[in-house]
Design a protein around this motif. Structure first.
Motif, PDB file in Angstrom:
ATOM      1  N   GLY A 105       0.800  -1.218   0.000  1.00 16.86           N
ATOM      2  CA  GLY A 105       0.000   0.000   0.000  1.00 16.86           C
ATOM      3  C   GLY A 105       0.832   1.268   0.000  1.00 16.86           C
ATOM      4  N   ALA A 106       2.101   1.147   0.435  1.00 13.79           N
ATOM      5  CA  ALA A 106       2.933   2.338   0.575  1.00 13.79           C
ATOM      6  C   ALA A 106       3.753   2.656  -0.660  1.00 13.79           C
ATOM      7  CB  ALA A 106       3.875   2.173   1.775  1.00 13.79           C
ATOM      8  N   TRP A 111       8.771  -3.551  -8.520  1.00 13.48           N
ATOM      9  CA  TRP A 111       9.678  -4.482  -7.855  1.00 13.48           C
ATOM     10  C   TRP A 111       9.416  -4.549  -6.364  1.00 13.48           C
ATOM     11  CZ3 TRP A 111      11.745  -7.817 -10.899  1.00 13.48           C
ATOM     12  CH2 TRP A 111      12.017  -7.468 -12.218  1.00 13.48           C
ATOM     13  N   LEU A 112       9.119  -3.427  -5.741  1.00 13.21           N
ATOM     14  CA  LEU A 112       8.776  -3.442  -4.315  1.00 13.21           C
ATOM     15  C   LEU A 112       7.424  -4.111  -4.096  1.00 13.21           C
ATOM     16  CD1 LEU A 112      10.010   0.073  -3.150  1.00 13.21           C
ATOM     17  CD2 LEU A 112      11.017  -2.160  -2.644  1.00 13.21           C
ATOM     18  N   ALA A 113       6.497  -3.897  -5.017  1.00 11.69           N
ATOM     19  CA  ALA A 113       5.207  -4.579  -4.920  1.00 11.69           C
ATOM     20  C   ALA A 113       5.387  -6.081  -5.052  1.00 11.69           C
ATOM     21  CB  ALA A 113       4.255  -4.056  -5.999  1.00 11.69           C
ATOM     22  N   LEU A 114       6.327  -6.486  -5.912  1.00  7.43           N
ATOM     23  CA  LEU A 114       6.611  -7.910  -6.069  1.00  7.43           C
ATOM     24  C   LEU A 114       7.128  -8.498  -4.756  1.00  7.43           C
ATOM     25  CD1 LEU A 114       6.310  -9.539  -8.751  1.00  7.43           C
ATOM     26  CD2 LEU A 114       8.793  -9.468  -8.932  1.00  7.43           C
ATOM     27  N   LEU A 115       8.042  -7.781  -4.097  1.00  2.00           N
ATOM     28  CA  LEU A 115       8.545  -8.224  -2.787  1.00  2.00           C
ATOM     29  C   LEU A 115       7.414  -8.292  -1.765  1.00  2.00           C
ATOM     30  CD1 LEU A 115      10.773  -8.834  -0.703  1.00  2.00           C
ATOM     31  CD2 LEU A 115      11.109  -6.350  -0.487  1.00  2.00           C
ATOM     32  N   ALA A 116       6.554  -7.284  -1.781  1.00  8.67           N
ATOM     33  CA  ALA A 116       5.425  -7.268  -0.851  1.00  8.67           C
ATOM     34  C   ALA A 116       4.520  -8.478  -1.062  1.00  8.67           C
ATOM     35  CB  ALA A 116       4.624  -5.972  -1.028  1.00  8.67           C
ATOM     36  N   ALA A 178      -6.660   1.111   1.681  1.00  5.01           N
ATOM     37  CA  ALA A 178      -7.294  -0.119   2.153  1.00  5.01           C
ATOM     38  C   ALA A 178      -6.243  -1.156   2.532  1.00  5.01           C
ATOM     39  CB  ALA A 178      -8.230  -0.676   1.075  1.00  5.01           C
ATOM     40  N   LEU A 179      -5.207  -1.301   1.715  1.00  8.07           N
ATOM     41  CA  LEU A 179      -4.124  -2.236   2.025  1.00  8.07           C
ATOM     42  C   LEU A 179      -3.397  -1.821   3.299  1.00  8.07           C
ATOM     43  CD1 LEU A 179      -2.719  -2.745  -1.584  1.00  8.07           C
ATOM     44  CD2 LEU A 179      -3.677  -4.555  -0.139  1.00  8.07           C
TER      45      LEU A 179
END
Length: 205
Positions: A105-106, A111-116, A178-179
């Motif tokens: 959400g942040a 790539w960071l979304a993939l890690l998340a 929301a996330l």
């Protein structure tokens, strides 16, 4: 013929779980993980389009990353044979899932979304599977079926309710807030559960 009627059996199982802190606490945290964690499946398609500006292929990568995290989580659980380590593992996994939700959400980076997503998938699978194993090891044989029935009702029953709430929050605030909210709740409950570990271990002794 020895089994009670269905409703009586449900009451008996709920009463048994309510009297035992380890069962009660693990079932409660499982409900939170199902309510806050699994709705990522509802929010991520919107997040992919709104935040990342991408379409189906990127969504496929993100969901595959969550699946990869889940597989890695299973490899972590597989060697465990002692019931004593599971409360700590369940708490840590819940915090991991919540941290993944908040990271997703942040950020607005693929790539960071993939890690998340790896964190979310690993956290949810570790928490849910560890809870299932823990309940099977702790429940007495005559109550095992009822406890696992409660687990199934809590895990699979709370997920669609959480998805509904996530959809409402996403519609009102957007997918990222929301996330963040769902992740924060998951972390808070995981940390609170961690404070009960000593009492859970004492109840298991």
């Amino acid at each position: 013929k020895r089994h009670p009627a269905v409703l009586a059996g449900l009451r008996d199982g709920a009463s048994y779980a309510g009297r035992h802190l380890p069962l009660r606490a693990v079932l409660a945290l499982t409900a939170v993980v199902a309510f806050c964690g699994l709705p990522y499946l509802v929010l991520i398609p919107v997040y992919t389009q709104e935040v990342l500006g991408a379409e189906a292929r990127t969504l496929g990568y993100l969901l595959s990353a969550a699946g990869a995290g889940g597989v890695m989580g299973l490899f972590l659980i597989a060697p465990r044979t002692s019931v004593r380590g599971f409360p700590s593992l369940i708490a840590a996994a819940s915090v991991l899932a919540g941290a993944g939700l908040m990271l997703c959400g942040a950020v607005a980076s693929f790539w960071l979304a993939l890690l998340a997503m790896v964190m979310i998938g690993a956290g949810i699978v570790i928490a849910a599977t560890s809870a299932n194993i823990f309940l099977q090891l702790v429940a007495t044989p005559d109550k095992l079926g009822r406890i696992l029935g409660l687990y199934g009702m809590v895990y699979f029953g709370m997920a669609p309710v959480g998805s509904l709430v996530a959809g409402v929050l996403g519609d009102a605030w957007g997918s990222r807030p929301a996330l963040l909210v769902l992740g924060a709740v998951c972390i808070a409950c995981g940390l609170y559960f961690a404070t009960t570990r000593k009492r859970i271990q004492a109840a298991l002794a």
